[in-house]
Motif scaffolding. Structure first.
Motif, PDB file in Angstrom:
ATOM      1  N   ARG A  98       0.873  -1.243  -0.066  1.00  0.00           N
ATOM      2  CA  ARG A  98      -0.013   0.084  -0.066  1.00  0.00           C
ATOM      3  C   ARG A  98       0.803   1.168  -0.030  1.00  0.00           C
ATOM      4  NH1 ARG A  98      -3.351  -2.902   3.197  1.00  0.00           N
ATOM      5  NH2 ARG A  98      -2.390  -2.054   5.139  1.00  0.00           N
ATOM      6  N   LEU A  99       1.872   1.171   0.790  1.00  0.00           N
ATOM      7  CA  LEU A  99       2.907   2.245   0.926  1.00  0.00           C
ATOM      8  C   LEU A  99       3.571   2.568  -0.691  1.00  0.00           C
ATOM      9  CD1 LEU A  99       4.546   4.486   2.510  1.00  0.00           C
ATOM     10  CD2 LEU A  99       6.336   2.809   2.514  1.00  0.00           C
ATOM     11  N   VAL A 100       4.026   1.565  -1.432  1.00  0.00           N
ATOM     12  CA  VAL A 100       4.503   1.691  -2.568  1.00  0.00           C
ATOM     13  C   VAL A 100       3.462   2.439  -3.556  1.00  0.00           C
ATOM     14  CG1 VAL A 100       5.020   0.471  -4.778  1.00  0.00           C
ATOM     15  CG2 VAL A 100       5.938  -0.186  -2.474  1.00  0.00           C
ATOM     16  N   ARG A 101       2.050   1.876  -3.341  1.00  0.00           N
ATOM     17  CA  ARG A 101       0.972   2.648  -4.250  1.00  0.00           C
ATOM     18  C   ARG A 101       0.812   4.076  -3.772  1.00  0.00           C
ATOM     19  NH1 ARG A 101      -0.927  -2.425  -3.116  1.00  0.00           N
ATOM     20  NH2 ARG A 101      -2.676  -1.687  -1.830  1.00  0.00           N
ATOM     21  N   LYS A 102       0.524   4.212  -2.500  1.00  0.00           N
ATOM     22  CA  LYS A 102       0.410   5.880  -2.073  1.00  0.00           C
ATOM     23  C   LYS A 102       1.329   6.611  -2.479  1.00  0.00           C
ATOM     24  CE  LYS A 102      -2.122   4.971   2.446  1.00  0.00           C
ATOM     25  NZ  LYS A 102      -2.122   5.010   3.672  1.00  0.00           N
ATOM     26  N   ARG A 103       2.973   6.200  -2.552  1.00  0.00           N
ATOM     27  CA  ARG A 103       3.871   6.812  -3.090  1.00  0.00           C
ATOM     28  C   ARG A 103       3.766   7.055  -4.558  1.00  0.00           C
ATOM     29  NH1 ARG A 103       7.567   8.526   1.223  1.00  0.00           N
ATOM     30  NH2 ARG A 103       6.213   8.317   3.040  1.00  0.00           N
ATOM     31  N   GLY A 104       2.949   6.605  -5.286  1.00  0.00           N
ATOM     32  CA  GLY A 104       2.893   6.638  -6.713  1.00  0.00           C
ATOM     33  C   GLY A 104       3.859   5.700  -7.516  1.00  0.00           C
ATOM     34  N   LEU A 105       4.323   4.797  -6.527  1.00  0.00           N
ATOM     35  CA  LEU A 105       5.501   3.900  -7.340  1.00  0.00           C
ATOM     36  C   LEU A 105       5.118   2.666  -7.936  1.00  0.00           C
ATOM     37  CD1 LEU A 105       8.027   4.883  -4.780  1.00  0.00           C
ATOM     38  CD2 LEU A 105       8.017   5.487  -6.889  1.00  0.00           C
ATOM     39  N   ALA A 106       3.774   2.374  -7.736  1.00  0.00           N
ATOM     40  CA  ALA A 106       3.262   1.057  -8.336  1.00  0.00           C
ATOM     41  C   ALA A 106       3.513   1.272  -9.960  1.00  0.00           C
ATOM     42  CB  ALA A 106       1.855   0.944  -8.350  1.00  0.00           C
ATOM     43  N   GLY A 107       4.198  -0.091 -10.649  1.00  0.00           N
ATOM     44  CA  GLY A 107       4.587   0.227 -11.858  1.00  0.00           C
ATOM     45  C   GLY A 107       6.337   0.607 -11.998  1.00  0.00           C
ATOM     46  N   THR A 108       6.643   1.048 -10.812  1.00  0.00           N
ATOM     47  CA  THR A 108       8.092   1.618 -10.787  1.00  0.00           C
ATOM     48  C   THR A 108       8.922   0.696  -9.901  1.00  0.00           C
ATOM     49  OG1 THR A 108       7.298   3.754 -11.403  1.00  0.00           O
ATOM     50  CG2 THR A 108       9.617   3.570 -10.407  1.00  0.00           C
ATOM     51  N   ILE A 109       8.545   0.506  -8.834  1.00  0.00           N
ATOM     52  CA  ILE A 109       9.269  -0.432  -7.672  1.00  0.00           C
ATOM     53  C   ILE A 109       8.180  -1.595  -7.295  1.00  0.00           C
ATOM     54  CG2 ILE A 109       9.919  -0.679  -5.471  1.00  0.00           C
ATOM     55  CD1 ILE A 109      11.804   1.114  -7.282  1.00  0.00           C
ATOM     56  N   GLN A 110       8.789  -2.757  -7.293  1.00  0.00           N
ATOM     57  CA  GLN A 110       7.871  -4.232  -6.757  1.00  0.00           C
ATOM     58  C   GLN A 110       8.612  -4.519  -5.815  1.00  0.00           C
ATOM     59  OE1 GLN A 110       8.273  -8.294  -8.872  1.00  0.00           O
ATOM     60  NE2 GLN A 110       7.156  -6.823 -10.119  1.00  0.00           N
ATOM     61  N   LEU A 111       8.119  -4.984  -4.578  1.00  0.00           N
ATOM     62  CA  LEU A 111       8.487  -5.608  -3.592  1.00  0.00           C
ATOM     63  C   LEU A 111       8.709  -7.215  -3.670  1.00  0.00           C
ATOM     64  CD1 LEU A 111       6.820  -3.380  -0.890  1.00  0.00           C
ATOM     65  CD2 LEU A 111       8.970  -2.922  -1.822  1.00  0.00           C
ATOM     66  N   ALA A 112       9.637  -7.675  -3.116  1.00  0.00           N
ATOM     67  CA  ALA A 112       9.772  -9.124  -2.872  1.00  0.00           C
ATOM     68  C   ALA A 112       9.635  -9.382  -1.267  1.00  0.00           C
ATOM     69  CB  ALA A 112      10.753  -9.843  -3.640  1.00  0.00           C
ATOM     70  N   SER A 113       9.530 -10.480  -0.636  1.00  0.00           N
ATOM     71  CA  SER A 113       9.778 -10.674   0.675  1.00  0.00           C
ATOM     72  C   SER A 113      10.471 -11.970   0.898  1.00  0.00           C
ATOM     73  CB  SER A 113       8.550 -10.720   1.460  1.00  0.00           C
ATOM     74  OG  SER A 113       7.504 -11.731   0.933  1.00  0.00           O
ATOM     75  N   PHE A 114      11.443 -12.122   2.127  1.00  0.00           N
ATOM     76  CA  PHE A 114      12.100 -13.205   2.319  1.00  0.00           C
ATOM     77  C   PHE A 114      11.945 -13.361   3.942  1.00  0.00           C
ATOM     78  CE2 PHE A 114      13.736 -11.602  -1.531  1.00  0.00           C
ATOM     79  CZ  PHE A 114      13.861 -12.818  -2.264  1.00  0.00           C
ATOM     80  N   HIS A 115      12.220 -14.430   4.497  1.00  0.00           N
ATOM     81  CA  HIS A 115      11.922 -14.548   5.911  1.00  0.00           C
ATOM     82  C   HIS A 115      12.642 -15.885   6.441  1.00  0.00           C
ATOM     83  CE1 HIS A 115      10.121 -15.015   9.683  1.00  0.00           C
ATOM     84  NE2 HIS A 115       9.752 -13.701   9.690  1.00  0.00           N
ATOM     85  N   PRO A 116      13.140 -15.888   7.545  1.00  0.00           N
ATOM     86  CA  PRO A 116      13.921 -16.869   8.110  1.00  0.00           C
ATOM     87  C   PRO A 116      12.709 -18.099   8.101  1.00  0.00           C
ATOM     88  CG  PRO A 116      14.560 -15.298   9.468  1.00  0.00           C
ATOM     89  CD  PRO A 116      13.304 -14.789   8.371  1.00  0.00           C
TER      90      PRO A 116
END
Length: 186
Positions: A98-116
């Motif tokens: 949601r933060l990525v979208r609110k910052r207008g960065l959807a389509g510019t930045i993608q997030l991936a997640s990793f966890h132990p």
């Protein structure tokens, strides 16, 4: 452990995981190039709460898009003190998106997640295939969409990476993963 030693350890452990597992096992065929060029930024956030992590994520998003890709192509936001519980981290990732979208960065930045303790839906906790997304610490990967587009052009069967990674981990097995010495063991 002091804060500075925690930060140093988190960065060191994450670099070792990146080099030995992600690049060494070719889990991400795009990682080696940016790593060799020094374009991967390792940001360690010592926060414990979701609000502070969101603030750190916002700052890292701002820094990433404010730099040329030749200087910083991608960022690993490492969280050694937050989100010990995988489901809590997984839920937090919706807020991060949601933060990525609110910052207008959807389509510019993608997030991936990793966890132990990463676990794919429908798998047992100790299923070796979960280790394709297991890292020493909860980690949010900030990826430029343009970099993904370039990588997909260079590797046209990118959708096959997921299956290839699962096969790689099955062949490696729990003992092979443990021998890498990169974090949580099966």
């Amino acid at each position: 452990m002091t804060m500075s030693s925690l930060i140093e350890a988190a960065e060191r452990d994450t670099r070792r995981w990146l080099e030995r597992a992600v690049i060494g096992l070719n889990l991400c065929p795009f990682a080696k190039s940016v790593h060799i060029k020094g374009q991967v930024h390792h940001a360690v956030c010592a926060a414990t709460g979701a609000g502070e992590v969101l603030e750190a994520l916002a700052a890292e998003l701002h820094d990433l898009v404010g730099r040329d890709a030749s200087e910083r192509d991608t960022t690993l936001l490492i969280l050694p003190r937050a989100f010990e519980d995988f489901l809590e981290f997984n839920d937090f990732m919706a807020r991060a998106e949601r933060l990525v979208r609110k910052r207008g960065l959807a389509g510019t930045i993608q997030l991936a997640s990793f966890h132990p303790r990463f676990q794919f839906a429908g798998t047992a906790e100790d299923d070796i295939t979960n280790f394709t997304n297991r890292s020493p610490y909860p980690t949010i990967h900030l990826i430029r969409e343009a970099s993904i587009d370039r990588a997909v052009q260079a590797f046209p069967e990118a959708e096959a990476i997921y299956e290839t990674n699962m096969q790689t981990l099955r062949k490696l097995g729990p003992e092979g993963w443990a021998a890498l010495d990169v974090g949580p063991s099966p």
